[in-house]
Design an enzyme around this catalytic site. Structure first.
Site, PDB file in Angstrom:
ATOM      1  N   HIS A 138     -11.079  -3.164   2.956  1.00  0.00           N
ATOM      2  CA  HIS A 138     -11.104  -2.821   4.379  1.00  0.00           C
ATOM      3  C   HIS A 138     -11.961  -1.599   4.677  1.00  0.00           C
ATOM      4  O   HIS A 138     -12.107  -1.218   5.839  1.00  0.00           O
ATOM      5  CB  HIS A 138      -9.672  -2.590   4.853  1.00  0.00           C
ATOM      6  CG  HIS A 138      -9.040  -1.415   4.158  1.00  0.00           C
ATOM      7  ND1 HIS A 138      -8.738  -1.438   2.814  1.00  0.00           N
ATOM      8  CD2 HIS A 138      -8.706  -0.191   4.606  1.00  0.00           C
ATOM      9  CE1 HIS A 138      -8.241  -0.260   2.469  1.00  0.00           C
ATOM     10  NE2 HIS A 138      -8.201   0.512   3.535  1.00  0.00           N
ATOM     11  N   ASP A 139     -12.493  -0.944   3.646  1.00  0.00           N
ATOM     12  CA  ASP A 139     -13.340   0.235   3.855  1.00  0.00           C
ATOM     13  C   ASP A 139     -14.814  -0.041   3.601  1.00  0.00           C
ATOM     14  O   ASP A 139     -15.643   0.865   3.758  1.00  0.00           O
ATOM     15  CB  ASP A 139     -12.923   1.372   2.906  1.00  0.00           C
ATOM     16  CG  ASP A 139     -11.515   1.872   3.153  1.00  0.00           C
ATOM     17  OD1 ASP A 139     -11.058   1.830   4.314  1.00  0.00           O
ATOM     18  OD2 ASP A 139     -10.866   2.300   2.178  1.00  0.00           O
ATOM     19  N   ASP A 142      -3.036   4.628  -2.414  1.00  0.00           N
ATOM     20  CA  ASP A 142      -4.115   5.159  -1.587  1.00  0.00           C
ATOM     21  C   ASP A 142      -4.555   6.545  -2.075  1.00  0.00           C
ATOM     22  O   ASP A 142      -3.719   7.432  -2.273  1.00  0.00           O
ATOM     23  CB  ASP A 142      -3.572   5.262  -0.154  1.00  0.00           C
ATOM     24  CG  ASP A 142      -4.639   5.513   0.878  1.00  0.00           C
ATOM     25  OD1 ASP A 142      -5.461   4.622   1.098  1.00  0.00           O
ATOM     26  OD2 ASP A 142      -4.634   6.610   1.474  1.00  0.00           O
ATOM     27  N   GLU A 153      -6.176   3.840  -6.152  1.00  0.00           N
ATOM     28  CA  GLU A 153      -7.496   4.031  -5.536  1.00  0.00           C
ATOM     29  C   GLU A 153      -7.971   5.440  -5.861  1.00  0.00           C
ATOM     30  O   GLU A 153      -7.281   6.418  -5.553  1.00  0.00           O
ATOM     31  CB  GLU A 153      -7.413   3.845  -4.017  1.00  0.00           C
ATOM     32  CG  GLU A 153      -8.799   3.863  -3.380  1.00  0.00           C
ATOM     33  CD  GLU A 153      -8.821   4.336  -1.937  1.00  0.00           C
ATOM     34  OE1 GLU A 153      -9.775   3.989  -1.224  1.00  0.00           O
ATOM     35  OE2 GLU A 153      -7.893   5.058  -1.517  1.00  0.00           O
ATOM     36  N   ASP A 180       0.864  -1.167   0.000  1.00  0.00           N
ATOM     37  CA  ASP A 180       0.000   0.000   0.000  1.00  0.00           C
ATOM     38  C   ASP A 180       0.910   1.230   0.000  1.00  0.00           C
ATOM     39  O   ASP A 180       1.844   1.314   0.795  1.00  0.00           O
ATOM     40  CB  ASP A 180      -0.882  -0.001   1.262  1.00  0.00           C
ATOM     41  CG  ASP A 180      -2.299   0.422   0.965  1.00  0.00           C
ATOM     42  OD1 ASP A 180      -2.467   1.512   0.407  1.00  0.00           O
ATOM     43  OD2 ASP A 180      -3.234  -0.346   1.293  1.00  0.00           O
TER      44      ASP A 180
END
Ligand code: GLC
Length: 562
Positions: A336-337, A206, A264, A98
């Site tokens: 994870h969100d 991210d 993302e 990430d």
């Protein structure tokens, strides 16, 4: 470019805090991942994406990084990381990191230096601004813009020491880096090369579409009932985003093979995504768009909308058509969100959980694009039965709750109803490995409770059961390797107006696949001709449908020659 290796691959996301704890401190760690590499190899995934494992004060569970070139001691150290990397490589799996560089932690030495004085050589590495004209610095409403932060409150933090504000689109412990400054960009590229030299295979980037901001920092539009404005027009897909990504590509990726990059990009449009992922433009291999996970969200953030299947199909169909020629899609239901998809778009009741989890997997994996599996999705893990606000740990849930209840006059119950259904902690409860107390995740006290349903839903039971969600996902992943139309075929949506059935074909050369998923608890007939006698490749129930009449939550894949 049909030979890009990642088009035939499946990526598995690990949220290290919640995956497996090897030392009993209640927090997952790298050694825990190493211990479960065989689970991942058996599933057949090609790439592991690790959510952040860098040193971090853990304000946003590691998305606030205080050292980009080391490992968080809670998770292990660099030597253990190297062991994990070689363990994955030995099993034919790659690892992507990430990359969180829209912001750092406020405890990163760069920011510590930056905040030390207005003359600091790193002052300009972050976004510092004085109070609004004519206003007392630090007074209510004196923030440089009216933007709200994603986690509630203003996106500006007043810093007593120098009397200025710094920008943080997320928490106040996540100050935004100033990408306008070339020294910032070079420091990031250096760090990225360092990880690639170490052997990692790429990055998940991210909120990367927020790195370029409109430097005039204009106020945003204030919606009725909200305490702060949405400033995103000034920082989503900003003026220099393409330039920065192309520069990053040149500086970091050019001349290196076998890598995967995925950006993302909340709020990205299809047209922008084409530009970002067209291989000739050298930006990223694919992006994460959000349209299909915002479909159950209306203008009022504290109202749940039921899923309308026709809308979901219109959205994903638009993305399939848009990226058919140039560019490439990523495919995901979960990360994870996001809440657990079986609880969100499926039916997590005992009668339908297994079937609907498999149906959702079928529909997703058979789209054109690279599928992502989030830890536990391959088990059909569900949302957690959260009670009051005290049960939540996520900074987003806590911050948004505070803003909604204290500043915007919402009732706790209306906010909790949405957080229970949508809150990010649903995805973050520990991975369910077996039916022992704490689900085999830890011998200590887990940082977030294990879902009580781990006694029924766990990896150990599912690996032993050929009819499990796990083995069904394994077959879906295998199908991508054995049937070239899965990765390479073109995509045609069928029955766009049907509120129950999700149907489409994939075609490559002389092979055509028909995929149908029943998104409802009632039987439904698909009025599609020409498939009599076609070969049934896969279905999630014991009985094949007759005349394309699917049982509740049934999924089918047929194949024919054309
Ligand atoms: C991304 C991450 C999310 C994080 C945010 C700020 O959206 O996926 O978990 O909170 O960025 O880094």
């Amino acid at each position: 470019m049909t030979d890009s290796w990642w088009k035939k691959s499946v990526v598995y996301q690990i949220y290290p805090r919640s995956f497996a704890d090897s030392d009993g401190d209640g927090m997952g760690d790298l050694r825990g991942i190493i211990a479960h590499l065989d689970h991942l190899a058996e599933l057949g995934v090609d790439v592991l994406w690790l959510s952040p494992v860098y040193p971090s004060p853990q304000d946003d569970n590691g998305y606030d990084i205080s050292d980009y070139q080391d490992i968080e001691p809670l998770f292990g150290d660099l030597a253990t990381f190297d062991e994990l990397l070689s363990g994955a490589h030995a099993r034919g799996m790659k690892i992507i990191m990430d990359l969180v560089v829209n912001h750092s932690s406020d405890e990163h030495p760069w920011f510590v230096e930056s905040r030390s004085s207005k003359d600091s050589p790193k002052r300009d590495w972050y976004w510092w601004r004085p109070a609004r004209d004519g206003m007392q610095p630090g007074a209510p409403g004196a923030e440089p813009t009216n933007w709200g932060s994603v986690f509630g409150g203003s996106s500006w933090e007043f810093d007593e020491k120098t009397g200025e504000y710094y920008l943080h689109l997320f928490s106040r412990k996540q100050p935004d880096l100033n990408w306008e400054n070339p020294a910032v960009r070079q420091a990031v590229y250096d760090m990225m090369r360092w990880w690639l030299d170490r052997g990692v295979d790429g990055f998940r980037m991210d909120v990367i579409n927020m790195i370029s901001k409109d430097v005039s920092l204009p106020d945003g539009r204030l919606n009725a009932g909200s305490a702060y404005a949405d400033g995103s027009a000034a920082f989503i897909g900003g003026p220099r985003l393409h330039e920065f990504l192309q520069e990053m590509h040149r500086e970091v990726f050019e001349g290196r093979d076998g890598l995967l990059t995925v950006g993302e990009m909340p709020g990205v449009t299809v047209d922008e995504a084409i530009l970002h992922t067209d291989p000739d433009r050298h930006e990223v291999d694919m992006v994460f768009q959000f349209d299909h996970v915002w479909v159950d969200r209306g203008p009022d953030p504290w109202r749940l909308l039921p899923l309308q299947l026709t809308q979901l199909k219109a959205i994903l169909g638009r993305w399939q058509a848009g990226l058919a020629e140039a560019g490439w899609n990523s495919l995901y239901w979960n990360n994870h969100d996001q809440p657990r998809v079986v609880s969100r778009y499926g039916d997590d009741s005992p009668a339908h959980r297994v079937a609907s989890a498999k149906m959702l997997g079928t529909v997703l994996h058979l789209h054109r694009g690279t599928p992502y599996v989030y830890q536990g999705e391959e088990l059909g893990m569900t949302n957690y039965p959260f009670g009051g606000i005290g049960d939540f740990r996520d900074i987003e849930a806590l911050g948004q709750y505070r803003q909604a209840v204290e500043l915007e006059g919402r009732t706790p119950e209306e906010v909790l109803t949405v957080l229970r259904a949508r809150g990010r902690d649903n995805a973050r409860t520990p991975m369910q490995w077996d039916d022992s107390p704490n689900g085999g995740f830890t011998t200590g006290t887990p940082w977030l409770p294990v879902n009580p349903n781990h006694r029924e839903i766990n990896a150990k039971a599912q690996r032993a059961d050929p009819d499990s969600v796990f083995h069904y996902y394994r077959r879906l992943i295998e199908l991508r390797k054995t049937e070239p139309a899965v990765a390479g075929g073109d995509f045609t949506m069928l029955l766009p107006d049907d509120e129950r059935l999700y149907a489409f074909t994939r075609r490559l050369g002389g092979t055509e696949l028909l995929v149908i998923g029943n998104f409802s608890g009632v039987e439904a007939h698909a009025p599609i001709d020409g498939w009599d006698g076609a070969e049934l490749v896969l279905t999630n129930l014991d009985e094949a449908p007759k005349d394309l009449t699917l049982a509740p939550w049934q999924a089918v894949i047929y194949r024919r020659s054309v």
